[in-house]
Design a protein around this motif. Sequence first.
Motif, PDB file in Angstrom:
ATOM      1  N   PRO A   1       0.809  -1.227   0.000  1.00  0.00           N
ATOM      2  CA  PRO A   1       0.000   0.000   0.000  1.00  0.00           C
ATOM      3  C   PRO A   1       0.839   1.273   0.000  1.00  0.00           C
ATOM      4  O   PRO A   1       0.469   2.254  -0.649  1.00  0.00           O
ATOM      5  N   GLU A   2       1.999   1.255   0.685  1.00  0.00           N
ATOM      6  CA  GLU A   2       2.809   2.474   0.708  1.00  0.00           C
ATOM      7  C   GLU A   2       3.381   2.802  -0.675  1.00  0.00           C
ATOM      8  O   GLU A   2       3.598   3.974  -0.999  1.00  0.00           O
ATOM      9  N   THR A   3       3.611   1.780  -1.501  1.00  0.00           N
ATOM     10  CA  THR A   3       4.083   2.037  -2.866  1.00  0.00           C
ATOM     11  C   THR A   3       2.964   2.629  -3.721  1.00  0.00           C
ATOM     12  O   THR A   3       3.199   3.539  -4.523  1.00  0.00           O
ATOM     13  N   ILE A   4       1.756   2.119  -3.554  1.00  0.00           N
ATOM     14  CA  ILE A   4       0.605   2.712  -4.251  1.00  0.00           C
ATOM     15  C   ILE A   4       0.445   4.167  -3.846  1.00  0.00           C
ATOM     16  O   ILE A   4       0.223   5.049  -4.691  1.00  0.00           O
ATOM     17  N   ARG A   5       0.588   4.445  -2.555  1.00  0.00           N
ATOM     18  CA  ARG A   5       0.452   5.841  -2.099  1.00  0.00           C
ATOM     19  C   ARG A   5       1.548   6.721  -2.711  1.00  0.00           C
ATOM     20  O   ARG A   5       1.284   7.872  -3.095  1.00  0.00           O
TER      21      ARG A   5
END
Length: 410
Positions: free
Chosen positions: A103-107
């Motif tokens: 999720p942090e990469t998507i963000r």
Amino acid sequence: MNQISVTGNTPLRFWEGFACLKEELGLENQDQGFPVFFEQAPFFGLIITKNSATIRWNKPSQCYRGLSLLSQHWGTCQEIHQPMAFETAGIMFDVSRNAVLKPETIRFLLRKMAMLGLNLGMMYTEDTYEVEEYPYFGYLRGKYSKAQLRELDDYADALGIELVPCIQTLAHLNRALHWPAMAHMKDTEEVLLVEDEAALEFIRAMIRNATEPYRTKRIHIGMDEAHFLGLGGYLRKHGYTDPFTIMERHLKNVSGIIREMGLDAMMWSDMYFRLASPTGGYYDAPFIPEEVMAKAPADIDLVYWDYYQMDESVYERMMEMHAKFPAKTAFACGIWTWTGPAPHPQRALDTILPGLRQAKKYGVPLTFTTGWGDNGAECPMVAGLYPIVVYGEMCYNNEYDAAACAARFR
């Protein structure tokens, strides 16, 4: 950090989005900072003078594009007017091919999209989301929980980005269908058994669960590359049936589910062309029968994807053929993250630029660029940032300017 003082008409969740981006923008809001006035307008624009700046925005993400340009041109006087070429534009993240992005990469990618003024995020999840009724769906595949998807959707919304679920409702389902518990629903190893009650209930469950965590009413239902459609379990059950007829029946069933749930759907268009091709290819169909086009759903947009052609006349011909369908046309290009450990930025440019020129010419309302991870996802998605910048800048500029894109990338 440069200090700004924001006034004027900002979107509802502007300050949440600004808080996400201020480190990357190098800006912070202070009462005595450089005055930045926001106003809603028909098109995007930025005016920087010695004493203040004005950011004109039509879509919320354009506020952050304006701030990124202000940061880039800090201390100069600039006047920029850039009508967005497409109503909706963004990126499709491949989070299925053995590389479910954290999720942090998507963000991280959503923040870069906002700085480019893009407003569409597409989550390509073949079996990497929860379908509660089918515990083997996405089993041990690193799928997202509904809570994670809700958090990502909320984060995207604060940045003015519409996050859209993208699933498969016909092919590309081999990772789900290889389980014995689900094998009764398959036509071939990759393709669902059309007109089967169990398969239709499965599709209904996929659509319901896939859309539940998102605000949007949009959904991408896939339907691409259904090779050997009707030549496996379907053939044994029903005998040989013309593939166009199978597609027509399947689309009728799936579109009924879509309408029942109040959703707006889009699908890949290639199967119409492959079934009309003498070789099963994408580009060599001489024409598509009029009766086939007439029966295509008018309420499911057709996404013309093309990541390979460098001849602009091919895009023009394909756009002309798509325009004959009753549905709207969308367009997808690619950032070439699927050739091995490193991306291929030159090939990305050679295909993105002619495709987008024709999409603009034909008034296509929705475009996106794709970051596929075919065959093991050796190339990190973030390695494709330069083609993403080029795509984003082409959405706001008539032509590719290498120096300007390099400056934006930096």
